[in-house]
Enzyme design. Structure first.
Site, PDB file in Angstrom:
ATOM      1  N   ASP A  67       2.936-180.957 -65.433  1.00  0.00           N
ATOM      2  CA  ASP A  67       3.723-179.742 -65.662  1.00  0.00           C
ATOM      3  C   ASP A  67       2.973-178.834 -66.629  1.00  0.00           C
ATOM      4  OD1 ASP A  67       4.146-181.493 -67.776  1.00  0.00           O
ATOM      5  OD2 ASP A  67       6.292-181.715 -67.416  1.00  0.00           O
ATOM      6  N   ASN A 136      17.591-185.211 -70.511  1.00  0.00           N
ATOM      7  CA  ASN A 136      18.552-184.692 -69.527  1.00  0.00           C
ATOM      8  C   ASN A 136      18.292-185.257 -68.133  1.00  0.00           C
ATOM      9  OD1 ASN A 136      16.210-183.420 -68.850  1.00  0.00           O
ATOM     10  ND2 ASN A 136      16.984-181.335 -68.979  1.00  0.00           N
ATOM     11  N   HIS A 138      15.359-185.265 -66.574  1.00  0.00           N
ATOM     12  CA  HIS A 138      14.306-184.603 -65.798  1.00  0.00           C
ATOM     13  C   HIS A 138      13.093-185.503 -65.612  1.00  0.00           C
ATOM     14  CE1 HIS A 138      12.312-182.503 -69.568  1.00  0.00           C
ATOM     15  NE2 HIS A 138      11.900-183.740 -69.438  1.00  0.00           N
ATOM     16  N   GLU A 143      14.097-179.973 -63.773  1.00  0.00           N
ATOM     17  CA  GLU A 143      15.310-179.956 -64.575  1.00  0.00           C
ATOM     18  C   GLU A 143      16.532-180.182 -63.684  1.00  0.00           C
ATOM     19  OE1 GLU A 143      14.425-180.163 -67.586  1.00  0.00           O
ATOM     20  OE2 GLU A 143      14.485-178.216 -68.556  1.00  0.00           O
TER      21      GLU A 143
HETATM   22  P1  PGA Z   1       9.242-187.754 -74.393  1.00  0.00           P
HETATM   23  O1  PGA Z   1       9.507-186.719 -73.217  1.00  0.00           O
HETATM   24  O2  PGA Z   1       8.311-188.771 -73.852  1.00  0.00           O
HETATM   25  O3  PGA Z   1       8.599-186.881 -75.464  1.00  0.00           O
HETATM   26  O4  PGA Z   1      10.562-188.321 -74.786  1.00  0.00           O
HETATM   27  C1  PGA Z   1       9.967-187.165 -71.994  1.00  0.00           C
HETATM   28  C2  PGA Z   1      10.323-185.979 -71.157  1.00  0.00           C
HETATM   29  O5  PGA Z   1      10.976-185.056 -71.662  1.00  0.00           O
HETATM   30  O6  PGA Z   1       9.963-185.962 -69.974  1.00  0.00           O
END
Ligand code: PGA
Length: 249
Positions: A67, A136, A138, A143
Site C-alpha cells: 500500500d 478495523n 483492514h 478499509e
Molecule cells: P500494525 O498495523 O502492524 O502497525 O498494527 C497493522 C495494520 O494496520 O494493517
C-alpha cells in the site's frame, strides 16, 4: 487456516521469519507482497539476521509494495515504500529493480493501480503474502467495507486508520487521507498468506476475523475463504484460551 500462537512478540517474530524463509527457499523467484506496519518489523529483523547467519538467496525475489499514501514520492521518508526499503529491502539486500512499487505519486492513479494488477498477474499472482491486521479489520488499506473482489485501487482512509497512523506522522492532521492499496482480489488469491497479529488491542478484531462470518465490514474475515493462510498471533492478541504446553516460547 493454520493457527499458530506464540508466547510473545519475540517468538512471533522468529516464527514469522521462519515462515518467510521457508517460502523463499522453496521458491527463490517468488512474487512476495510485504506489509509495513509495526507488527512484521520483528520478523523482518529476524529474517535479515537469519540471512546474514545462514545465507538466504533473495537475488531473484520479486517484492511488491502492499500500500502507498497518495501524493508522497518514494524518497519521502514517510512513504510506505521508504519504510519497506529501510525495514526489509536494505537489510535483506533486495535491489530496487526487484521491487514493484504501488505508485501513490503517479499523475494517473487509476493507471498506476491497473499497472500494478497487471504486474501481479504477469508474475502469476502472489506466491507469498505477509499481512498485518488493521484494528478495523483492514488488509493493506482495504478499509471496511471492502468486497472480496475489490481490485487494487484508490481508497479514502477511515478515521480509525488515520488515528492509528497518527503516531508515525506527528499528529492526525498530518496523515494523508488517501492511499492506494493492493486489492482484496489479488491478496485473497495469494498462494500462501501469513497474517501477523500482536497485542491485546488486536484481540477483538482477530476474533471477528477468525469466527465472524466473512463480511465486507471485516475485510480480513475473507481470509477464512483463502488458500493456505497461516494466522500467527502472540498470546496477547489471541482471543481464546490456549493450554501453556501448546505455546512455543
Ligand atoms: P500494525 O498495523 O502492524 O502497525 O498494527 C497493522 C495494520 O494496520 O494493517
Amino acid at each position: 487456516m493454520e493457527l499458530v500462537v506464540t508466547e510473545d512478540y519475540a517468538a512471533l517474530s522468529r516464527a514469522g521469519a521462519e515462515w518467510l524463509a521457508r517460502g523463499i527457499i522453496a521458491e527463490p523467484d517468488a512474487a512476495v507482497v510485504l506489509a509495513t506496519g509495526n507488527t512484521p518489523m520483528g520478523m523482518y529483523r529476524e529474517l535479515a539476521e537469519m540471512g546474514r547467519r545462514d545465507g538466504l538467496d533473495v537475488s531473484r525475489l520479486r517484492v511488491f509494495q502492499l500500500d502507498a499514501y497518495v501524493g508522497l514520492d518514494p524518497g519521502d521518508p514517510r512513504s510506505l515504500y521508504g519504510w519497506m526499503a529501510r525495514a526489509v529491502l536494505a537489510p535483506l539486500g533486495v535491489a530496487e529493480v526487484q521491487v514493484v512499487r504501488l505508485a501513490g505519486d503517479a499523475p494517473d492513479l487509476q493507471e498506476a493501480c491497473r499497472a500494478y494488477d497487471a504486474a501481479v498477474a504477469a508474475a502469476g499472482g502472489f506466491a507469498l503474502s505477509v499481512l498485518g491486521l488493521g484494528p478495523n479489520g483492514h488488509l493493506g488499506f482495504n478499509e471496511p467495507p471492502s468486497d472480496p473482489t475489490a481490485p487494487t485501487r484508490l481508497v479514502t482512509l477511515t478515521e480509525e486508520s488515520i488515528a492509528s497512523n497518527a503516531g508515525y506522522w506527528g499528529g492526525r492532521d498530518q496523515v494523508p487521507r488517501q492511499a492506494l492499496t493492493a486489492g482484496m482480489a489479488p491478496l485473497l488469491a495469494a498462494r500462501r498468506t501469513l497474517l501477523v497479529v500482536s497485542g491485546a488491542h488486536k484481540r477483538d478484531i482477530l476474533q471477528r476475523t477468525l469466527l465472524g462470518p466473512p463480511m465486507p465490514e471485516v475485510p480480513a474475515s475473507y481470509l477464512q475463504q483463502a488458500a493456505n493462510v497461516t494466522v500467527l498471533a502472540d498470546r496477547a492478541a489471541w482471543p481464546f484460551p490456549v493450554p501453556d504446553e501448546l505455546v512455543p516460547r
